[in-house]
Design a protein around this motif. Sequence first.
Motif, PDB file in Angstrom:
ATOM      1  N   ASN A  29       0.676  -0.965  -0.044  1.00 57.62           N
ATOM      2  CA  ASN A  29      -0.220  -0.027  -0.122  1.00 57.62           C
ATOM      3  C   ASN A  29       0.749   1.343  -0.129  1.00 57.62           C
ATOM      4  OD1 ASN A  29       0.757  -0.470   2.682  1.00 57.62           O
ATOM      5  ND2 ASN A  29      -0.817   0.952   3.421  1.00 57.62           N
ATOM      6  N   ARG A  30       2.078   1.121  -0.524  1.00 54.85           N
ATOM      7  CA  ARG A  30       2.855   2.585  -0.511  1.00 54.85           C
ATOM      8  C   ARG A  30       3.926   2.364  -1.532  1.00 54.85           C
ATOM      9  NH1 ARG A  30       7.349   2.754   4.497  1.00 54.85           N
ATOM     10  NH2 ARG A  30       8.304   0.573   3.967  1.00 54.85           N
ATOM     11  N   ASN A  31       4.577   3.254  -2.156  1.00 55.39           N
ATOM     12  CA  ASN A  31       5.791   3.390  -2.897  1.00 55.39           C
ATOM     13  C   ASN A  31       6.306   4.672  -2.859  1.00 55.39           C
ATOM     14  OD1 ASN A  31       7.489   2.270  -4.966  1.00 55.39           O
ATOM     15  ND2 ASN A  31       5.860   0.904  -5.374  1.00 55.39           N
ATOM     16  N   TYR A  32       7.405   4.866  -3.820  1.00 54.46           N
ATOM     17  CA  TYR A  32       7.882   6.055  -3.975  1.00 54.46           C
ATOM     18  C   TYR A  32       7.727   6.615  -5.373  1.00 54.46           C
ATOM     19  CZ  TYR A  32      11.103   5.297   0.088  1.00 54.46           C
ATOM     20  OH  TYR A  32      11.817   5.167   1.184  1.00 54.46           O
ATOM     21  N   ILE A  33       7.578   8.069  -5.261  1.00 46.51           N
ATOM     22  CA  ILE A  33       7.529   8.748  -6.446  1.00 46.51           C
ATOM     23  C   ILE A  33       8.338   9.734  -6.372  1.00 46.51           C
ATOM     24  CG2 ILE A  33       4.887   8.631  -6.683  1.00 46.51           C
ATOM     25  CD1 ILE A  33       4.532  11.256  -5.687  1.00 46.51           C
ATOM     26  N   LEU A  34       8.403  10.933  -7.365  1.00 41.84           N
ATOM     27  CA  LEU A  34       9.290  11.825  -7.398  1.00 41.84           C
ATOM     28  C   LEU A  34       8.914  13.211  -6.939  1.00 41.84           C
ATOM     29  CD1 LEU A  34      12.211  12.764  -8.548  1.00 41.84           C
ATOM     30  CD2 LEU A  34      11.175  13.509 -10.628  1.00 41.84           C
ATOM     31  N   GLY A  35       9.538  13.309  -5.458  1.00 39.57           N
ATOM     32  CA  GLY A  35       9.028  14.673  -4.734  1.00 39.57           C
ATOM     33  C   GLY A  35       9.667  16.021  -5.350  1.00 39.57           C
ATOM     34  N   HIS A  36       9.640  17.154  -4.840  1.00 40.53           N
ATOM     35  CA  HIS A  36      10.179  18.374  -5.284  1.00 40.53           C
ATOM     36  C   HIS A  36      11.714  18.495  -4.911  1.00 40.53           C
ATOM     37  CE1 HIS A  36       6.419  19.725  -6.250  1.00 40.53           C
ATOM     38  NE2 HIS A  36       5.764  19.695  -4.854  1.00 40.53           N
ATOM     39  N   ILE A  75       0.170  13.054  -5.964  1.00 34.28           N
ATOM     40  CA  ILE A  75       0.715  12.860  -7.398  1.00 34.28           C
ATOM     41  C   ILE A  75       0.553  14.142  -8.474  1.00 34.28           C
ATOM     42  CG2 ILE A  75       0.230  11.409  -9.477  1.00 34.28           C
ATOM     43  CD1 ILE A  75      -0.271   9.014  -7.449  1.00 34.28           C
ATOM     44  N   ARG A  76      -0.720  14.645  -8.033  1.00 35.23           N
ATOM     45  CA  ARG A  76      -1.007  15.843  -9.105  1.00 35.23           C
ATOM     46  C   ARG A  76       0.213  16.924  -8.826  1.00 35.23           C
ATOM     47  NH1 ARG A  76      -5.208  17.176 -12.095  1.00 35.23           N
ATOM     48  NH2 ARG A  76      -5.363  19.450 -12.682  1.00 35.23           N
ATOM     49  N   GLN A  77       0.486  17.253  -7.451  1.00 32.11           N
ATOM     50  CA  GLN A  77       1.238  18.274  -7.268  1.00 32.11           C
ATOM     51  C   GLN A  77       2.698  17.921  -7.461  1.00 32.11           C
ATOM     52  OE1 GLN A  77       0.880  18.467  -2.945  1.00 32.11           O
ATOM     53  NE2 GLN A  77      -1.003  19.453  -2.965  1.00 32.11           N
ATOM     54  N   CYS A  78       3.325  16.652  -7.618  1.00 31.65           N
ATOM     55  CA  CYS A  78       4.673  16.173  -7.930  1.00 31.65           C
ATOM     56  C   CYS A  78       4.873  16.195  -9.589  1.00 31.65           C
ATOM     57  CB  CYS A  78       4.937  15.041  -7.377  1.00 31.65           C
ATOM     58  SG  CYS A  78       4.951  15.109  -5.735  1.00 31.65           S
ATOM     59  N   TYR A  79       3.483  16.155 -10.193  1.00 30.98           N
ATOM     60  CA  TYR A  79       3.832  15.508 -11.474  1.00 30.98           C
ATOM     61  C   TYR A  79       2.898  16.442 -12.600  1.00 30.98           C
ATOM     62  CZ  TYR A  79       6.147  11.343 -10.305  1.00 30.98           C
ATOM     63  OH  TYR A  79       7.187  10.150  -9.938  1.00 30.98           O
ATOM     64  N   GLY A  80       2.359  17.361 -12.096  1.00 29.20           N
ATOM     65  CA  GLY A  80       1.461  18.222 -12.944  1.00 29.20           C
ATOM     66  C   GLY A  80       2.148  18.928 -14.150  1.00 29.20           C
ATOM     67  N   LYS A  81       3.380  19.063 -14.060  1.00 29.50           N
ATOM     68  CA  LYS A  81       4.137  19.604 -15.104  1.00 29.50           C
ATOM     69  C   LYS A  81       4.964  18.680 -16.272  1.00 29.50           C
ATOM     70  CE  LYS A  81       4.524  24.066 -13.166  1.00 29.50           C
ATOM     71  NZ  LYS A  81       5.433  25.403 -12.834  1.00 29.50           N
ATOM     72  N   ALA A  82       4.730  17.248 -15.497  1.00 29.79           N
ATOM     73  CA  ALA A  82       5.589  16.240 -16.327  1.00 29.79           C
ATOM     74  C   ALA A  82       4.969  16.080 -17.760  1.00 29.79           C
ATOM     75  CB  ALA A  82       4.989  14.744 -15.689  1.00 29.79           C
ATOM     76  N   PRO A  83       5.987  15.780 -18.808  1.00 27.98           N
ATOM     77  CA  PRO A  83       5.403  15.921 -20.208  1.00 27.98           C
ATOM     78  C   PRO A  83       3.937  15.130 -20.380  1.00 27.98           C
ATOM     79  CG  PRO A  83       7.525  14.561 -19.716  1.00 27.98           C
ATOM     80  CD  PRO A  83       7.134  15.138 -18.650  1.00 27.98           C
ATOM     81  N   HIS A  84       3.860  13.895 -19.718  1.00 31.71           N
ATOM     82  CA  HIS A  84       2.928  12.880 -20.158  1.00 31.71           C
ATOM     83  C   HIS A  84       1.856  13.057 -18.972  1.00 31.71           C
ATOM     84  CE1 HIS A  84       4.835  11.552 -23.630  1.00 31.71           C
ATOM     85  NE2 HIS A  84       6.175  11.516 -22.764  1.00 31.71           N
ATOM     86  N   PHE A  85       1.686  14.115 -18.228  1.00 29.00           N
ATOM     87  CA  PHE A  85       0.762  13.959 -17.171  1.00 29.00           C
ATOM     88  C   PHE A  85      -0.773  13.952 -17.554  1.00 29.00           C
ATOM     89  CE2 PHE A  85      -2.194  16.611 -14.594  1.00 29.00           C
ATOM     90  CZ  PHE A  85      -2.139  16.241 -13.378  1.00 29.00           C
ATOM     91  N   ALA A  86      -1.018  14.757 -18.744  1.00 31.08           N
ATOM     92  CA  ALA A  86      -2.340  14.624 -19.261  1.00 31.08           C
ATOM     93  C   ALA A  86      -2.700  13.390 -19.709  1.00 31.08           C
ATOM     94  CB  ALA A  86      -2.499  15.638 -20.437  1.00 31.08           C
ATOM     95  N   ALA A  87      -2.009  12.303 -20.095  1.00 32.77           N
ATOM     96  CA  ALA A  87      -2.410  11.157 -20.375  1.00 32.77           C
ATOM     97  C   ALA A  87      -2.624  10.259 -19.394  1.00 32.77           C
ATOM     98  CB  ALA A  87      -1.447  10.409 -21.544  1.00 32.77           C
ATOM     99  N   VAL A  88      -1.456  10.414 -18.517  1.00 27.34           N
ATOM    100  CA  VAL A  88      -1.576   9.281 -17.230  1.00 27.34           C
ATOM    101  C   VAL A  88      -2.406   9.668 -16.188  1.00 27.34           C
ATOM    102  CG1 VAL A  88       0.204   8.373 -15.560  1.00 27.34           C
ATOM    103  CG2 VAL A  88       1.038   8.766 -17.773  1.00 27.34           C
ATOM    104  N   TYR A  89      -2.738  10.969 -15.742  1.00 29.79           N
ATOM    105  CA  TYR A  89      -3.468  11.137 -14.586  1.00 29.79           C
ATOM    106  C   TYR A  89      -4.806  10.808 -14.696  1.00 29.79           C
ATOM    107  CZ  TYR A  89      -5.033  13.913 -10.497  1.00 29.79           C
ATOM    108  OH  TYR A  89      -5.552  14.215  -9.101  1.00 29.79           O
ATOM    109  N   PRO A  90      -5.415  10.798 -15.867  1.00 32.66           N
ATOM    110  CA  PRO A  90      -6.992  10.457 -15.788  1.00 32.66           C
ATOM    111  C   PRO A  90      -6.845   8.714 -15.590  1.00 32.66           C
ATOM    112  CG  PRO A  90      -6.584  11.679 -17.945  1.00 32.66           C
ATOM    113  CD  PRO A  90      -5.231  11.506 -17.122  1.00 32.66           C
ATOM    114  N   VAL A  91      -5.981   7.916 -16.047  1.00 30.05           N
ATOM    115  CA  VAL A  91      -5.887   6.608 -15.683  1.00 30.05           C
ATOM    116  C   VAL A  91      -5.868   6.288 -14.214  1.00 30.05           C
ATOM    117  CG1 VAL A  91      -4.673   4.625 -15.917  1.00 30.05           C
ATOM    118  CG2 VAL A  91      -4.840   6.033 -17.847  1.00 30.05           C
ATOM    119  N   LEU A  92      -5.007   7.201 -13.542  1.00 34.61           N
ATOM    120  CA  LEU A  92      -4.912   7.148 -12.058  1.00 34.61           C
ATOM    121  C   LEU A  92      -6.167   7.580 -11.326  1.00 34.61           C
ATOM    122  CD1 LEU A  92      -1.442   8.694 -11.537  1.00 34.61           C
ATOM    123  CD2 LEU A  92      -2.064   6.394 -11.850  1.00 34.61           C
ATOM    124  N   MET A  93      -6.910   8.604 -11.825  1.00 34.59           N
ATOM    125  CA  MET A  93      -8.177   9.227 -11.471  1.00 34.59           C
ATOM    126  C   MET A  93      -9.272   7.837 -11.542  1.00 34.59           C
ATOM    127  SD  MET A  93      -8.655  13.168 -12.537  1.00 34.59           S
ATOM    128  CE  MET A  93     -10.162  13.257 -11.658  1.00 34.59           C
TER     129      MET A  93
END
Length: 228
Positions: free
Chosen positions: A41-48, A82-100
């Motif tokens: 139930n946990r994992n690492y993402i890229l923080g600021h 996740i949105r705060q960390c990756y909102g400016k990532a190049p493929h955020f628009a394609a990936v975030y809806p999958v997570l939602m």
Amino acid sequence: MRLAIMQPYLFPYLGYFQLIRAVDAFVIYDDVDFIKGGWINRNYILGHADKQLVTLPLQGASPNKRINQLEVSARHKLLQTIRQCYGKAPHFAAVYPVLMDIFSQQTSQLALLLEYQLRSICAYLGLQPKWFVSSAMEKAAGLRGQGKILDICDVLGATRYINLPGGKSLYDREAFAERGLQLSFLQPGAVCYRQFGRKFVPGLSIVDVMMFNDREQCAKLLDAYELV
């Protein structure tokens, strides 16, 4: 038939999906004890600044319960992070809806949510294994560890069992050979890609891979492994 059996994790790292890429069938191993402090139930993402741990809150989590006996509590904070960390990532628009979509599922059962998550991410990545869920299979009762894995292999008619490197200390090649099974381990190759122009932070979840790589690039990374 090449088979892998793994506990369902939250946003597993790339090697987990390389394992799915390497097999014909994949078993979601949900009727085993929950490991507190593990990756279920946990994992690492890229923080600021560096990697950041994100956690899916659970109700009554205990190592005395099996994964399929646990329930999820609030999940909106994880999506916000996740949105705060990756909102400016190049493929955020394609990936975030999958997570939602994953976290909009109404089920409160951890195992069902993680199964849906794995299937959804695999669909995005173009992975199409034959899926099985351990708790739904008819198999011998009372088995644990290697014995339970071997029994599942027998039930599904596997000829080759593939595991991640961490399983090398858990499984005996001779025991598998006696059952007519080839035992192999997946060795991930070196992976590096651009993350906001900063120094590369390795070992993050599949979310990071998807946010910074399009589907074609992801496919190349999924093939960056060897079987030993």
